[in-house]
Motif scaffolding. Structure first.
Motif, short mmCIF file in Angstrom:
data_model
loop_
_atom_site.label_atom_id
_atom_site.label_comp_id
_atom_site.label_asym_id
_atom_site.label_seq_id
_atom_site.Cartn_x
_atom_site.Cartn_y
_atom_site.Cartn_z
N GLN A 73 63.90 32.76 90.26
CA GLN A 73 63.14 34.00 90.22
C GLN A 73 62.48 34.20 91.58
N SER A 74 62.18 35.43 91.93
CA SER A 74 61.49 35.75 93.17
C SER A 74 60.35 36.71 92.90
N ILE A 75 59.29 36.54 93.63
CA ILE A 75 58.17 37.48 93.61
C ILE A 75 58.04 38.00 95.04
N ILE A 76 58.15 39.29 95.20
CA ILE A 76 57.98 39.91 96.51
C ILE A 76 56.57 40.47 96.55
N VAL A 77 55.79 40.06 97.55
CA VAL A 77 54.43 40.55 97.70
C VAL A 77 54.43 41.52 98.87
N SER A 78 54.04 42.75 98.61
CA SER A 78 54.05 43.80 99.61
C SER A 78 52.65 44.38 99.75
N GLY A 79 52.39 45.03 100.86
CA GLY A 79 51.10 45.68 101.06
C GLY A 79 50.89 45.93 102.54
N GLU A 80 49.91 46.75 102.85
CA GLU A 80 49.63 47.05 104.24
C GLU A 80 48.92 45.88 104.91
N SER A 81 48.75 45.97 106.21
CA SER A 81 48.07 44.93 106.97
C SER A 81 46.66 44.74 106.44
N GLY A 82 46.31 43.50 106.17
CA GLY A 82 44.97 43.19 105.65
C GLY A 82 44.81 43.36 104.16
N ALA A 83 45.92 43.65 103.46
CA ALA A 83 45.83 43.90 102.02
C ALA A 83 45.65 42.62 101.20
N GLY A 84 45.99 41.48 101.78
CA GLY A 84 45.85 40.24 101.05
C GLY A 84 47.15 39.66 100.53
N LYS A 85 48.24 39.89 101.26
CA LYS A 85 49.54 39.38 100.81
C LYS A 85 49.56 37.85 100.81
N THR A 86 49.04 37.23 101.87
CA THR A 86 49.02 35.77 101.95
C THR A 86 48.12 35.19 100.86
N VAL A 87 46.98 35.79 100.66
CA VAL A 87 46.07 35.31 99.62
C VAL A 87 46.71 35.47 98.25
#
Length: 185
Positions: free
Chosen positions: A52-66
């Protein structure tokens, strides 16, 4: 697909009791949450015995790494580890190393991830975490030679240059870091 949105304040929605509340639930039975997405991926992996895969998307500073760290914590909590070496703790403990290598100071964020990550978590037949590895994609190489005013390139670069005169770093050939100002955060 998970879309990260930074609320710019600490919210009590990532605690251990919230992990347990989402564990075993069906997608849509509870409010949208990163733990709901992680639970769905975990259940489908166990049920279908397929990756399975989870793709985390968002603008800069949105908290993708967190957000990725929260998903890893969810898997470590519900999946546990099959060994006594506490593999899930090791997977989560690798985060500061990962951040030192690929994070930089930007005008919006003192610790901004400047690269795409593909984190692969391995599970055994009982769905316990047995290891993980990370691949880096889309490294912003331009930050090594150029950064905007009030920004800094990769943290590790500054740490190595600041340590270049230490005897244990002599063999790394860091004596030519030139006169780069070292800014500590």
């Amino acid at each position: 697909v998970l879309v990260a949105i930074n609320p710019y304040e600490q919210l009590p929605i990532y605690e251990q009791d919230v992990i347990y509340a989402y564990s075993g639930q069906n997608m849509g039975d509870m409010d949208p949450h990163i733990f709901a997405v992680a639970e769905e991926a975990y259940k489908q992996m166990a049920r279908d015995e397929k990756n399975q895969s989870i793709i985390v998307s968002g603008e800069s500073g949105a908290g993708k790494t967190v957000s990725a760290k929260y998903a890893m914590r969810f898997f470590a909590t519900v999946g546990g580890s099959a060994s006594e070496t506490n593999i899930e703790a090791k997977v989560l403990a690798s985060s500061p190393i990962m951040e030192a290598i690929g994070n930089a100071k930007t005008t919006r964020n003192d610790n901004s991830s400047r690269f795409g990550k593909y984190i692969q978590i391995g599970f055994d037949k009982r769905y316990h975490i047995i290891g993980a590895n990370m691949r880096t994609y889309l490294l912003e190489k331009s930050r090594v030679v150029f950064q905007a005013e009030d920004e800094r390139n990769y943290h590790i670069f500054y740490q190595l240059c600041a340590s270049s005169s230490l005897p244990e770093f002599k063999d790394l050939g860091l004596s030519k870091c030139w006169h780069i100002p070292v800014l500590w955060w």
